[in-house]
Design a protein around this motif. Structure first.
Motif, PDB file in Angstrom:
ATOM      1  N   PHE A 251      47.386  48.407  43.761  1.00 12.55           N
ATOM      2  CA  PHE A 251      46.413  49.039  44.648  1.00 12.55           C
ATOM      3  C   PHE A 251      46.394  48.383  46.025  1.00 12.55           C
ATOM      4  O   PHE A 251      46.854  47.256  46.210  1.00 12.55           O
ATOM      5  N   ASP A 252      45.851  49.127  46.986  1.00 13.91           N
ATOM      6  CA  ASP A 252      45.659  48.643  48.345  1.00 13.91           C
ATOM      7  C   ASP A 252      44.443  47.718  48.368  1.00 13.91           C
ATOM      8  O   ASP A 252      43.348  48.120  47.961  1.00 13.91           O
ATOM      9  N   VAL A 253      44.641  46.479  48.815  1.00  5.60           N
ATOM     10  CA  VAL A 253      43.571  45.484  48.780  1.00  5.60           C
ATOM     11  C   VAL A 253      42.357  45.927  49.595  1.00  5.60           C
ATOM     12  O   VAL A 253      41.214  45.719  49.194  1.00  5.60           O
ATOM     13  N   ASP A 254      42.588  46.558  50.731  1.00  4.92           N
ATOM     14  CA  ASP A 254      41.492  46.878  51.639  1.00  4.92           C
ATOM     15  C   ASP A 254      40.746  48.157  51.277  1.00  4.92           C
ATOM     16  O   ASP A 254      39.542  48.261  51.513  1.00  4.92           O
ATOM     17  N   THR A 255      41.432  49.114  50.681  1.00  2.22           N
ATOM     18  CA  THR A 255      40.775  50.383  50.363  1.00  2.22           C
ATOM     19  C   THR A 255      40.529  50.577  48.868  1.00  2.22           C
ATOM     20  O   THR A 255      39.710  51.414  48.479  1.00  2.22           O
ATOM     21  N   GLY A 256      41.254  49.831  48.028  1.00  2.00           N
ATOM     22  CA  GLY A 256      41.144  50.012  46.588  1.00  2.00           C
ATOM     23  C   GLY A 256      41.936  51.189  46.059  1.00  2.00           C
ATOM     24  O   GLY A 256      41.959  51.433  44.848  1.00  2.00           O
ATOM     25  N   ALA A 257      42.605  51.918  46.954  1.00  3.14           N
ATOM     26  CA  ALA A 257      43.358  53.097  46.548  1.00  3.14           C
ATOM     27  C   ALA A 257      44.587  52.709  45.726  1.00  3.14           C
ATOM     28  O   ALA A 257      45.281  51.738  46.031  1.00  3.14           O
ATOM     29  N   SER A 258      44.880  53.491  44.690  1.00  6.72           N
ATOM     30  CA  SER A 258      46.046  53.229  43.842  1.00  6.72           C
ATOM     31  C   SER A 258      47.330  53.525  44.583  1.00  6.72           C
ATOM     32  O   SER A 258      47.447  54.539  45.286  1.00  6.72           O
ATOM     33  N   VAL A 259      48.295  52.637  44.426  1.00  5.85           N
ATOM     34  CA  VAL A 259      49.623  52.802  45.019  1.00  5.85           C
ATOM     35  C   VAL A 259      50.638  53.176  43.941  1.00  5.85           C
ATOM     36  O   VAL A 259      51.530  53.994  44.160  1.00  5.85           O
ATOM     37  N   ALA A 260      50.498  52.578  42.770  1.00  4.67           N
ATOM     38  CA  ALA A 260      51.404  52.866  41.651  1.00  4.67           C
ATOM     39  C   ALA A 260      50.703  52.485  40.358  1.00  4.67           C
ATOM     40  O   ALA A 260      49.831  51.606  40.335  1.00  4.67           O
ATOM     41  N   THR A 261      51.089  53.140  39.266  1.00  4.76           N
ATOM     42  CA  THR A 261      50.593  52.800  37.939  1.00  4.76           C
ATOM     43  C   THR A 261      51.787  52.553  37.033  1.00  4.76           C
ATOM     44  O   THR A 261      52.637  53.432  36.867  1.00  4.76           O
ATOM     45  N   LEU A 262      51.867  51.346  36.488  1.00  4.54           N
ATOM     46  CA  LEU A 262      52.980  50.949  35.631  1.00  4.54           C
ATOM     47  C   LEU A 262      52.488  50.908  34.198  1.00  4.54           C
ATOM     48  O   LEU A 262      51.485  50.265  33.888  1.00  4.54           O
ATOM     49  N   GLU A 263      53.206  51.598  33.320  1.00  6.46           N
ATOM     50  CA  GLU A 263      52.755  51.733  31.942  1.00  6.46           C
ATOM     51  C   GLU A 263      53.532  50.809  31.019  1.00  6.46           C
ATOM     52  O   GLU A 263      54.740  50.636  31.150  1.00  6.46           O
ATOM     53  N   ALA A 264      52.807  50.211  30.091  1.00  9.92           N
ATOM     54  CA  ALA A 264      53.423  49.404  29.042  1.00  9.92           C
ATOM     55  C   ALA A 264      52.768  49.772  27.726  1.00  9.92           C
ATOM     56  O   ALA A 264      51.589  50.142  27.705  1.00  9.92           O
ATOM     57  N   PRO A 265      53.506  49.702  26.609  1.00  9.69           N
ATOM     58  CA  PRO A 265      52.889  50.013  25.315  1.00  9.69           C
ATOM     59  C   PRO A 265      51.714  49.089  25.030  1.00  9.69           C
ATOM     60  O   PRO A 265      51.577  48.043  25.663  1.00  9.69           O
ATOM     61  N   PRO A 266      50.839  49.455  24.087  1.00  8.97           N
ATOM     62  CA  PRO A 266      49.665  48.628  23.777  1.00  8.97           C
ATOM     63  C   PRO A 266      50.021  47.174  23.512  1.00  8.97           C
ATOM     64  O   PRO A 266      51.015  46.882  22.854  1.00  8.97           O
ATOM     65  N   SER A 267      49.198  46.294  24.048  1.00  4.05           N
ATOM     66  CA  SER A 267      49.321  44.828  23.908  1.00  4.05           C
ATOM     67  C   SER A 267      50.652  44.293  24.416  1.00  4.05           C
ATOM     68  O   SER A 267      51.097  43.242  24.002  1.00  4.05           O
ATOM     69  N   GLU A 268      51.288  45.031  25.339  1.00  5.16           N
ATOM     70  CA  GLU A 268      52.573  44.562  25.853  1.00  5.16           C
ATOM     71  C   GLU A 268      52.531  44.224  27.338  1.00  5.16           C
ATOM     72  O   GLU A 268      53.533  44.315  28.034  1.00  5.16           O
ATOM     73  N   VAL A 269      51.360  43.853  27.833  1.00  4.49           N
ATOM     74  CA  VAL A 269      51.280  43.323  29.189  1.00  4.49           C
ATOM     75  C   VAL A 269      50.055  42.414  29.263  1.00  4.49           C
ATOM     76  O   VAL A 269      49.005  42.714  28.698  1.00  4.49           O
ATOM     77  N   TRP A 270      50.225  41.259  29.927  1.00  5.08           N
ATOM     78  CA  TRP A 270      49.124  40.299  30.015  1.00  5.08           C
ATOM     79  C   TRP A 270      49.139  39.711  31.427  1.00  5.08           C
ATOM     80  O   TRP A 270      48.754  40.373  32.365  1.00  5.08           O
ATOM     81  N   GLY A 271      49.587  38.472  31.612  1.00  5.64           N
ATOM     82  CA  GLY A 271      49.607  37.886  32.947  1.00  5.64           C
ATOM     83  C   GLY A 271      50.673  38.516  33.828  1.00  5.64           C
ATOM     84  O   GLY A 271      51.717  38.956  33.345  1.00  5.64           O
ATOM     85  N   VAL A 272      50.414  38.569  35.160  1.00  9.11           N
ATOM     86  CA  VAL A 272      51.376  39.118  36.120  1.00  9.11           C
ATOM     87  C   VAL A 272      51.515  38.181  37.307  1.00  9.11           C
ATOM     88  O   VAL A 272      50.607  37.430  37.628  1.00  9.11           O
ATOM     89  N   GLN A 273      52.687  38.268  37.958  1.00 14.53           N
ATOM     90  CA  GLN A 273      52.925  37.468  39.160  1.00 14.53           C
ATOM     91  C   GLN A 273      53.998  38.132  40.009  1.00 14.53           C
ATOM     92  O   GLN A 273      55.012  38.587  39.493  1.00 14.53           O
ATOM     93  N   PHE A 274      53.764  38.189  41.320  1.00 15.33           N
ATOM     94  CA  PHE A 274      54.770  38.699  42.242  1.00 15.33           C
ATOM     95  C   PHE A 274      55.790  37.615  42.578  1.00 15.33           C
ATOM     96  O   PHE A 274      55.449  36.427  42.671  1.00 15.33           O
ATOM     97  N   HIS A 275      57.045  38.038  42.773  1.00 15.29           N
ATOM     98  CA  HIS A 275      58.090  37.160  43.280  1.00 15.29           C
ATOM     99  C   HIS A 275      57.639  36.624  44.638  1.00 15.29           C
ATOM    100  O   HIS A 275      56.961  37.328  45.403  1.00 15.29           O
ATOM    101  N   PRO A 276      57.976  35.376  44.989  1.00 12.31           N
ATOM    102  CA  PRO A 276      57.539  34.818  46.280  1.00 12.31           C
ATOM    103  C   PRO A 276      57.936  35.655  47.493  1.00 12.31           C
ATOM    104  O   PRO A 276      57.233  35.656  48.507  1.00 12.31           O
TER     105      PRO A 276
END
Length: 322
Positions: free
Chosen positions: A89-114
């Motif tokens: 999402f866009d930090v300033d507006t909160g608007a969604s930019v993309a939605t990434l789907e994963a099966p149930p219980s198959e996503v937890w912590g996230v981190q962007f590449h530097p």
């Protein structure tokens, strides 16, 4: 080095706050913004010095938000929910930019590449690390996390459960922590598994690399310990203890001299890395502390370092770090 309490906001969310991250200053915004995610299914943004709410809560998830990461350019962030979706999402507006789907219980912590060109997600019950490109938000690959030799199955009984991920500041290493206490290290350039780091035997919920040494990794674990590893050389170079219960979150100061931790013992601790000891304990919260985050350097009018913490008690706190 020390912390001084600046401001706390009780009832910052309607339900428990499990995630916090700073979105760095951006071309269009001269200051960093604190983001918090909660089980009320929202992400909120806060101004960096007085914790004034910035805009309306960002919505879009069907279940609670358990992890947040901000893009290094500061304009975008990713929120992970128990609904098995990652919402960019866009930090300033909160608007969604993309939605990434994963099966149930198959996503937890996230981190962007530097460099911001990829997003890594701890794959939960899939026993993998999933990567997406950040230009078209398409999957890049899924890296299987192998079991250490002679390891016992995770307590979940369903094999490997991956909780946390961290990129080295040069983008060459990727670490992932699991429910069984093992930490897998990958060559992030060749997308190749290198080795496991040993020493923990309970869930590793949070990790962060040093900003001044791309090989040094700090880990937080339910065993109440913080470990310091040379992730490239596969060696444990230090350990710190002092929390009375699980260590749920960890972050390193921008100068690389200190780490902060949040625990289910309801405290935030500041640790001197060189002395390998706790130098301060903050007791602002009345329940477990799920997230700690140092404000990144940069931006106009920066007067001092800042640390934020977020808790199960629905509050957030801001501290001066000097």
């Amino acid at each position: 080095m020390k912390l001084a309490g600046l401001k706390s906001v009780d009832g910052a969310h309607e339900e428990s706050i499990w995630a916090a991250a700073w979105a760095p200053a951006a071309d269009h915004r001269p200051t960093a913004v604190l983001l918090t995610g909660a089980l009320d299914e929202t992400v909120r943004a806060w101004l960096p010095d007085d914790l004034a709410a910035l805009g309306s809560p960002a919505r879009g998830h069907a279940l609670g938000v358990v992890s947040l990461a901000a893009h290094p350019a500061g304009a975008l962030a990713a929120a992970v929910s128990l609904d098995s979706f990652i919402r960019v999402f866009d930090v300033d507006t909160g608007a969604s930019v993309a939605t990434l789907e994963a099966p149930p219980s198959e996503v937890w912590g996230v981190q962007f590449h530097p460099k911001g060109n990829a997003l890594a997600a701890a794959g939960g019950g899939s026993g993998s690390v999933k990567l997406w490109d950040t230009e078209r938000w398409q999957p890049i690959t899924s890296l299987t996390v192998p079991h250490p030799e002679g390891a016992r199955p995770d307590r979940t009984g369903s094999g490997k459960f991956v909780l946390s991920v961290a990129w080295s500041p040069d983008g060459k290493l990727l670490a992932c922590g699991s429910m069984d206490g093992s930490i897998a290290i990958y060559d992030a350039v060749r997308m190749k598994f290198l080795h496991h780091l040993e020493g923990h035997h309970m869930p590793v919920r949070s990790m962060v690399f040093s900003p001044v040494d791309p090989h040094v990794l700090f880990t937080a674990c339910d065993d109440c310990h913080i470990h310091i590893y040379d992730a490239k050389e596969k060696s444990l170079i230090g350990a710190m203890s002092g929390h009375a219960s699980w260590v749920l979150s960890i972050d390193v100061s921008p100068d690389g001299l200190a780490v902060a931790t949040g625990s289910s013992d309801r405290t935030v601790r500041l640790w001197d890395i060189n002395m390998r000891t706790s130098v301060q304990t903050m007791s602002n919260h009345s329940d477990q502390v799920w997230a700690v985050a140092f404000r990144p350097p940069g931006g106009a009018g920066i007067r001092a370092g800042r640390l934020a913490s977020a808790s199960e008690d629905k509050s957030i706190s801001l501290y001066d770090y000097s």
